[in-house]
Design a protein around this motif. Structure first.
Motif, PDB file in Angstrom:
ATOM      1  N   MET A   1       0.829  -1.200   0.000  1.00 28.84           N
ATOM      2  CA  MET A   1       0.000   0.000   0.000  1.00 28.84           C
ATOM      3  C   MET A   1       0.867   1.255   0.000  1.00 28.84           C
ATOM      4  SD  MET A   1      -3.347  -0.412   2.425  1.00 28.84           S
ATOM      5  CE  MET A   1      -2.422  -0.482   3.962  1.00 28.84           C
ATOM      6  N   ARG A   2       0.307   2.313  -0.556  1.00 26.37           N
ATOM      7  CA  ARG A   2       0.939   3.634  -0.470  1.00 26.37           C
ATOM      8  C   ARG A   2       0.249   4.385   0.660  1.00 26.37           C
ATOM      9  NH1 ARG A   2       0.572   5.823  -5.825  1.00 26.37           N
ATOM     10  NH2 ARG A   2       2.467   4.606  -6.202  1.00 26.37           N
ATOM     11  N   ILE A   3       1.019   4.757   1.679  1.00 23.84           N
ATOM     12  CA  ILE A   3       0.446   5.304   2.909  1.00 23.84           C
ATOM     13  C   ILE A   3       1.079   6.650   3.237  1.00 23.84           C
ATOM     14  CG2 ILE A   3       0.082   4.896   5.372  1.00 23.84           C
ATOM     15  CD1 ILE A   3       0.512   1.866   4.700  1.00 23.84           C
ATOM     16  N   VAL A   4       0.243   7.622   3.571  1.00 27.91           N
ATOM     17  CA  VAL A   4       0.711   8.910   4.080  1.00 27.91           C
ATOM     18  C   VAL A   4       0.430   8.948   5.577  1.00 27.91           C
ATOM     19  CG1 VAL A   4       0.406  11.411   4.041  1.00 27.91           C
ATOM     20  CG2 VAL A   4       0.395  10.117   1.891  1.00 27.91           C
ATOM     21  N   VAL A   5       1.450   9.280   6.350  1.00 24.23           N
ATOM     22  CA  VAL A   5       1.327   9.344   7.807  1.00 24.23           C
ATOM     23  C   VAL A   5       1.648  10.753   8.283  1.00 24.23           C
ATOM     24  CG1 VAL A   5       2.088   8.382  10.013  1.00 24.23           C
ATOM     25  CG2 VAL A   5       2.080   6.933   7.960  1.00 24.23           C
ATOM     26  N   ALA A   6       0.712  11.369   8.980  1.00 25.77           N
ATOM     27  CA  ALA A   6       0.955  12.670   9.600  1.00 25.77           C
ATOM     28  C   ALA A   6       1.274  12.442  11.074  1.00 25.77           C
ATOM     29  CB  ALA A   6      -0.270  13.568   9.457  1.00 25.77           C
ATOM     30  N   ILE A   7       2.399  12.967  11.515  1.00 25.03           N
ATOM     31  CA  ILE A   7       2.800  12.817  12.920  1.00 25.03           C
ATOM     32  C   ILE A   7       2.910  14.208  13.529  1.00 25.03           C
ATOM     33  CG2 ILE A   7       4.451  11.845  14.546  1.00 25.03           C
ATOM     34  CD1 ILE A   7       5.438   9.996  12.367  1.00 25.03           C
ATOM     35  N   GLY A   8       2.115  14.467  14.553  1.00 29.14           N
ATOM     36  CA  GLY A   8       2.143  15.774  15.202  1.00 29.14           C
ATOM     37  C   GLY A   8       3.501  16.079  15.808  1.00 29.14           C
ATOM     38  N   GLY A   9       3.917  17.325  15.690  1.00 24.46           N
ATOM     39  CA  GLY A   9       5.202  17.722  16.270  1.00 24.46           C
ATOM     40  C   GLY A   9       5.226  17.532  17.767  1.00 24.46           C
ATOM     41  N   SER A  10       4.081  17.686  18.419  1.00 26.54           N
ATOM     42  CA  SER A  10       4.014  17.500  19.871  1.00 26.54           C
ATOM     43  C   SER A  10       4.226  16.042  20.257  1.00 26.54           C
ATOM     44  CB  SER A  10       2.661  17.980  20.400  1.00 26.54           C
ATOM     45  OG  SER A  10       1.597  17.259  19.797  1.00 26.54           O
ATOM     46  N   GLU A 114       3.188  25.727   2.558  1.00 24.58           N
ATOM     47  CA  GLU A 114       2.933  27.147   2.322  1.00 24.58           C
ATOM     48  C   GLU A 114       1.958  27.670   3.372  1.00 24.58           C
ATOM     49  OE1 GLU A 114      -0.421  27.294  -1.027  1.00 24.58           O
ATOM     50  OE2 GLU A 114       1.342  26.147  -1.658  1.00 24.58           O
ATOM     51  N   PRO A 115       1.927  29.007   3.572  1.00 23.57           N
ATOM     52  CA  PRO A 115       1.022  29.585   4.565  1.00 23.57           C
ATOM     53  C   PRO A 115      -0.433  29.190   4.336  1.00 23.57           C
ATOM     54  CG  PRO A 115       2.627  31.216   3.870  1.00 23.57           C
ATOM     55  CD  PRO A 115       2.807  30.020   2.966  1.00 23.57           C
ATOM     56  N   ALA A 116      -1.156  29.117   5.431  1.00 25.95           N
ATOM     57  CA  ALA A 116      -2.593  28.800   5.467  1.00 25.95           C
ATOM     58  C   ALA A 116      -2.893  27.316   5.333  1.00 25.95           C
ATOM     59  CB  ALA A 116      -3.388  29.585   4.425  1.00 25.95           C
ATOM     60  N   HIS A 117      -1.856  26.488   5.242  1.00 25.65           N
ATOM     61  CA  HIS A 117      -2.042  25.040   5.217  1.00 25.65           C
ATOM     62  C   HIS A 117      -1.373  24.433   6.439  1.00 25.65           C
ATOM     63  CE1 HIS A 117      -2.743  24.661   0.579  1.00 25.65           C
ATOM     64  NE2 HIS A 117      -3.792  25.106   1.238  1.00 25.65           N
ATOM     65  N   SER A 118      -2.160  23.867   7.341  1.00 27.01           N
ATOM     66  CA  SER A 118      -1.577  23.125   8.448  1.00 27.01           C
ATOM     67  C   SER A 118      -0.946  21.852   7.898  1.00 27.01           C
ATOM     68  CB  SER A 118      -2.661  22.754   9.462  1.00 27.01           C
ATOM     69  OG  SER A 118      -3.489  21.734   8.926  1.00 27.01           O
ATOM     70  N   THR A 119      -0.149  21.192   8.733  1.00 23.62           N
ATOM     71  CA  THR A 119       0.420  19.922   8.265  1.00 23.62           C
ATOM     72  C   THR A 119      -0.652  18.839   8.153  1.00 23.62           C
ATOM     73  OG1 THR A 119       1.203  19.604  10.557  1.00 23.62           O
ATOM     74  CG2 THR A 119       2.826  20.285   8.898  1.00 23.62           C
ATOM     75  N   ASP A 120      -1.787  18.993   8.848  1.00 25.27           N
ATOM     76  CA  ASP A 120      -2.921  18.104   8.599  1.00 25.27           C
ATOM     77  C   ASP A 120      -3.377  18.246   7.147  1.00 25.27           C
ATOM     78  OD1 ASP A 120      -3.060  17.050  11.139  1.00 25.27           O
ATOM     79  OD2 ASP A 120      -4.564  18.483  11.842  1.00 25.27           O
ATOM     80  N   ALA A 121      -3.521  19.503   6.718  1.00 23.88           N
ATOM     81  CA  ALA A 121      -3.938  19.751   5.336  1.00 23.88           C
ATOM     82  C   ALA A 121      -2.887  19.254   4.358  1.00 23.88           C
ATOM     83  CB  ALA A 121      -4.200  21.238   5.128  1.00 23.88           C
ATOM     84  N   VAL A 122      -1.625  19.492   4.669  1.00 21.26           N
ATOM     85  CA  VAL A 122      -0.546  19.039   3.786  1.00 21.26           C
ATOM     86  C   VAL A 122      -0.598  17.524   3.611  1.00 21.26           C
ATOM     87  CG1 VAL A 122       1.965  18.801   3.568  1.00 21.26           C
ATOM     88  CG2 VAL A 122       0.978  20.987   4.270  1.00 21.26           C
ATOM     89  N   SER A 123      -0.820  16.800   4.694  1.00 21.42           N
ATOM     90  CA  SER A 123      -0.851  15.341   4.600  1.00 21.42           C
ATOM     91  C   SER A 123      -2.024  14.869   3.746  1.00 21.42           C
ATOM     92  CB  SER A 123      -0.918  14.704   5.992  1.00 21.42           C
ATOM     93  OG  SER A 123      -2.136  15.008   6.647  1.00 21.42           O
ATOM     94  N   ALA A 124      -3.171  15.532   3.866  1.00 17.31           N
ATOM     95  CA  ALA A 124      -4.346  15.140   3.079  1.00 17.31           C
ATOM     96  C   ALA A 124      -4.160  15.477   1.603  1.00 17.31           C
ATOM     97  CB  ALA A 124      -5.593  15.827   3.628  1.00 17.31           C
ATOM     98  N   ILE A 125      -3.592  16.652   1.327  1.00 11.05           N
ATOM     99  CA  ILE A 125      -3.326  17.031  -0.066  1.00 11.05           C
ATOM    100  C   ILE A 125      -2.284  16.101  -0.669  1.00 11.05           C
ATOM    101  CG2 ILE A 125      -2.482  18.851  -1.595  1.00 11.05           C
ATOM    102  CD1 ILE A 125      -3.507  20.866   0.543  1.00 11.05           C
ATOM    103  N   LEU A 126      -1.253  15.804   0.105  1.00  9.16           N
ATOM    104  CA  LEU A 126      -0.221  14.880  -0.378  1.00  9.16           C
ATOM    105  C   LEU A 126      -0.822  13.515  -0.696  1.00  9.16           C
ATOM    106  CD1 LEU A 126       2.758  14.129  -0.905  1.00  9.16           C
ATOM    107  CD2 LEU A 126       2.933  13.583   1.546  1.00  9.16           C
ATOM    108  N   ALA A 127      -1.693  13.034   0.184  1.00  9.47           N
ATOM    109  CA  ALA A 127      -2.326  11.724  -0.042  1.00  9.47           C
ATOM    110  C   ALA A 127      -3.114  11.720  -1.341  1.00  9.47           C
ATOM    111  CB  ALA A 127      -3.227  11.375   1.135  1.00  9.47           C
ATOM    112  N   GLU A 128      -3.808  12.819  -1.613  1.00  9.12           N
ATOM    113  CA  GLU A 128      -4.537  12.918  -2.872  1.00  9.12           C
ATOM    114  C   GLU A 128      -3.576  13.004  -4.050  1.00  9.12           C
ATOM    115  OE1 GLU A 128      -8.415  15.287  -3.939  1.00  9.12           O
ATOM    116  OE2 GLU A 128      -6.702  16.625  -4.218  1.00  9.12           O
ATOM    117  N   PHE A 129      -2.523  13.790  -3.883  1.00  7.50           N
ATOM    118  CA  PHE A 129      -1.565  14.037  -4.969  1.00  7.50           C
ATOM    119  C   PHE A 129      -0.869  12.753  -5.416  1.00  7.50           C
ATOM    120  CE2 PHE A 129       2.323  15.564  -6.947  1.00  7.50           C
ATOM    121  CZ  PHE A 129       1.907  16.686  -7.643  1.00  7.50           C
TER     122      PHE A 129
END
Length: 225
Positions: A1-10, A114-129
């Motif tokens: 599988m191709r998997i995108v994982v978002a890991i919170g900095g905290s 880029e500004p206005a995109h949280s890393t949550d958003a980045v991970s979701a956009i990346l998963a789509e991309f």
């Protein structure tokens, strides 16, 4: 599988030591033998602290975002150090670079874009991309709750929710730089339109990543509308 994982900095930097980075590194190395892995690392407390200083200096939200993005990329570099040869040793700054680096067959680790995109958003956009099969968001709580579990004892975990219902839930939440407490609107939009299998789970237990991939009942699963 191709998997995108978002890991919170905290998650990675709660105690400012190498332990959590090493724990995730060991798991990700094993997973990479069977799966194509992309990681998006958040900024966590260091980003929030820098953003706070920037706001005190009169910076606008876009500049605060830009500063937070730099912190996420530093965190990504720390994870690259832990992963060593298992990862492509450069942090992509955009989705095209992430896809390009994945051609190496190694784990790709990135931060913000880029500004206005949280890393949550980045991970979701990346998963789509990259047309990922699955998105796993590892955060500081067990999943999505009916209300903030850190503030309300009667908060209840939502084991399953549609993307539409989640969008309604977060629609009125604050989206200032460094204040993304759960999931932002852009992330849910991407999940909804891509019909992307998504699991949100507690990242303080690194083994939850394996459980989510294996389909075990854990955290909150975002299901199709």
């Amino acid at each position: 599988m191709r998997i995108v994982v978002a890991i919170g900095g905290s998650i990675l930097l709660k105690t400012y030591d190498a332990q959590r980075f090493q724990e995730y590194s060991d798991i990700l190395k094993d997973l990479s033998n069977e799966h194509e892995i992309f990681i998006v690392v958040g900024g966590g407390k260091p980003a929030r602290e820098y953003i706070g200083v920037a706001r005190d200096l009169g910076a606008g939200e876009a500049k605060c975002d830009d500063l937070g993005i730099e912190v996420t990329r530093v965190n990504a570099k720390l994870l690259l150090l832990a992963l060593g040869d298992y990862a492509y040793q450069k942090v992509p700054h955009n989705f095209n670079e992430a896809q390009e680096y994945s051609a190496s067959g190694k784990i790709v680790v990135m931060g913000g874009t880029e500004p206005a995109h949280s890393t949550d958003a980045v991970s979701a956009i990346l998963a789509e991309f990259v047309q990922a099969d699955m998105l796993i968001n590892l955060t500081s709580v067990d999943g999505m709750y009916t209300k903030d579990p850190n503030k309300f004892d009667d908060a209840e975990l939502i084991s399953e929710i549609t993307a539409t219902d989640m969008m309604d839930f977060i629609r009125n939440q604050d989206v200032k730089a460094g204040t993304y407490e759960f999931f932002d609107f852009t992330a849910i939009q991407m999940i909804k339109r891509s019909n992307l299998e998504t699991v949100i789970a507690n990242g303080f237990e690194p083994q939850n990543l394996i459980k989510a991939i294996n389909g075990e009942k854990i955290g909150t699963r975002v299901i199709s509308d």
